[in-house]
Design a protein around this motif. Structure first.
Motif, short mmCIF file in Angstrom:
data_model
loop_
_atom_site.label_atom_id
_atom_site.label_comp_id
_atom_site.label_asym_id
_atom_site.label_seq_id
_atom_site.Cartn_x
_atom_site.Cartn_y
_atom_site.Cartn_z
N THR A 64 0.85 -1.18 0.00
CA THR A 64 0.00 0.00 0.00
C THR A 64 0.89 1.23 0.00
O THR A 64 2.12 1.11 0.10
CB THR A 64 -0.96 -0.01 1.21
OG1 THR A 64 -1.91 1.04 1.08
CG2 THR A 64 -0.19 0.16 2.52
N THR A 65 0.32 2.41 -0.13
CA THR A 65 1.12 3.62 -0.22
C THR A 65 0.95 4.50 1.02
O THR A 65 -0.06 4.43 1.71
CB THR A 65 0.75 4.44 -1.47
OG1 THR A 65 -0.65 4.79 -1.41
CG2 THR A 65 1.00 3.65 -2.74
N SER A 66 1.94 5.34 1.26
CA SER A 66 1.96 6.16 2.47
C SER A 66 0.76 7.10 2.62
O SER A 66 0.33 7.33 3.76
CB SER A 66 3.27 6.96 2.53
OG SER A 66 3.54 7.64 1.31
N PRO A 67 0.17 7.66 1.55
CA PRO A 67 -1.02 8.49 1.77
C PRO A 67 -2.26 7.73 2.24
O PRO A 67 -3.22 8.33 2.72
CB PRO A 67 -1.27 9.12 0.38
CG PRO A 67 0.05 9.08 -0.30
CD PRO A 67 0.66 7.79 0.17
N GLN A 68 -2.26 6.40 2.11
CA GLN A 68 -3.42 5.60 2.48
C GLN A 68 -3.35 5.26 3.98
O GLN A 68 -3.23 4.11 4.39
CB GLN A 68 -3.49 4.34 1.62
CG GLN A 68 -3.72 4.65 0.15
CD GLN A 68 -3.66 3.41 -0.73
OE1 GLN A 68 -2.66 3.18 -1.41
NE2 GLN A 68 -4.73 2.63 -0.75
N ILE A 69 -3.47 6.29 4.80
CA ILE A 69 -3.27 6.17 6.24
C ILE A 69 -4.31 5.25 6.88
O ILE A 69 -3.98 4.40 7.73
CB ILE A 69 -3.33 7.57 6.90
CG1 ILE A 69 -2.18 8.43 6.35
CG2 ILE A 69 -3.23 7.45 8.41
CD1 ILE A 69 -2.25 9.87 6.79
#
Length: 224
Positions: free
Chosen positions: A182-187
């Protein structure tokens, strides 16, 4: 909304779901563009770059020059944030998502599920998730992917139920673990995975738009 969550049914994908699934996937993934842009532009490094460009543009030219230089910089960062997600959506819609039965339902150890609920008397797709079996030299495991939850039922446990469906399926198939990226903005997604027992094992940022967008890819896994 609570009633909606209680009436939710998670079932395997059907070809009649295609249009709704592709729309949900596209919209859901592109929702991350603006948080990504906000995170990048408010980082200390990018705030410093923005201020430096404003001052340099003013000193070397004029207020108009400063505005133009700032516009180019902001536009570049937004383009990179946009491409991180929009380019991925375009590629997925052109490849595996174009033939979900062939790519996710043709092997017994792969699956693609939809979460369906009745809204105003009509069945609607509220979430999607998939798992793909992988074989390494030492173990057989599942890769969790294509997770999107509709805004209509977020923070209601739907995401938890979808991911748990993958975990249960993977246990039945004898997988050693479930892995995801997953990516860092997808908190919110990262928090959900941690809640369900996934642990962070690797972080990396590919070159190109990912670097300029300041997006980090997190690899997480849960041993079964």
């Amino acid at each position: 909304m609570f009633l909606l969550a209680m009436q939710l049914v998670i079932r395997p994908y059907s070809p009649s779901d295609k249009d709704a699934v592709l729309t949900l996937y596209s919209v859901g993934m592109c929702e991350h563009i603006h948080p990504c842009f906000h995170n990048a532009m408010t980082s200390p490094l990018y705030l410093a770059i923005t201020l430096t460009l404003c001052v340099a543009g003013y000193l070397l030219s004029s207020v108009l020059g400063a505005v133009m230089l700032l516009g180019v910089w902001v536009g570049l960062v937004y383009y990179c944030c946009h491409e991180v997600y929009a380019a991925g959506v375009r590629e997925r819609l052109r490849t595996d998502m174009q033939d979900i039965p062939g790519n996710y339902l043709s092997r017994p150890d792969d699956c693609f599920w939809v979460a369906e609920a009745e809204v105003d008397g009509r069945a609607q797709i509220m979430g999607i998730v998939a798992v793909v079996a992988q074989q390494s030299e030492t173990e057989r495991y599942g890769t969790l992917t294509r997770v999107v939850i509709s805004p209509l039922c977020r923070r209601m446990g739907v995401g938890c139920r979808m991911v748990q469906t993958v975990i249960d399926f993977s246990k039945e198939r004898g997988f050693s673990k479930v892995m995801l990226e997953t990516t860092s903005p997808q908190i919110a997604a990262v928090a959900l995975y941690k809640k369900l027992g996934f642990r962070h094992v690797l972080s990396y940022s590919p070159f190109g738009v990912f670097k300029l967008a300041r997006v980090i890819i997190f690899r997480m896994e849960k041993h079964l």
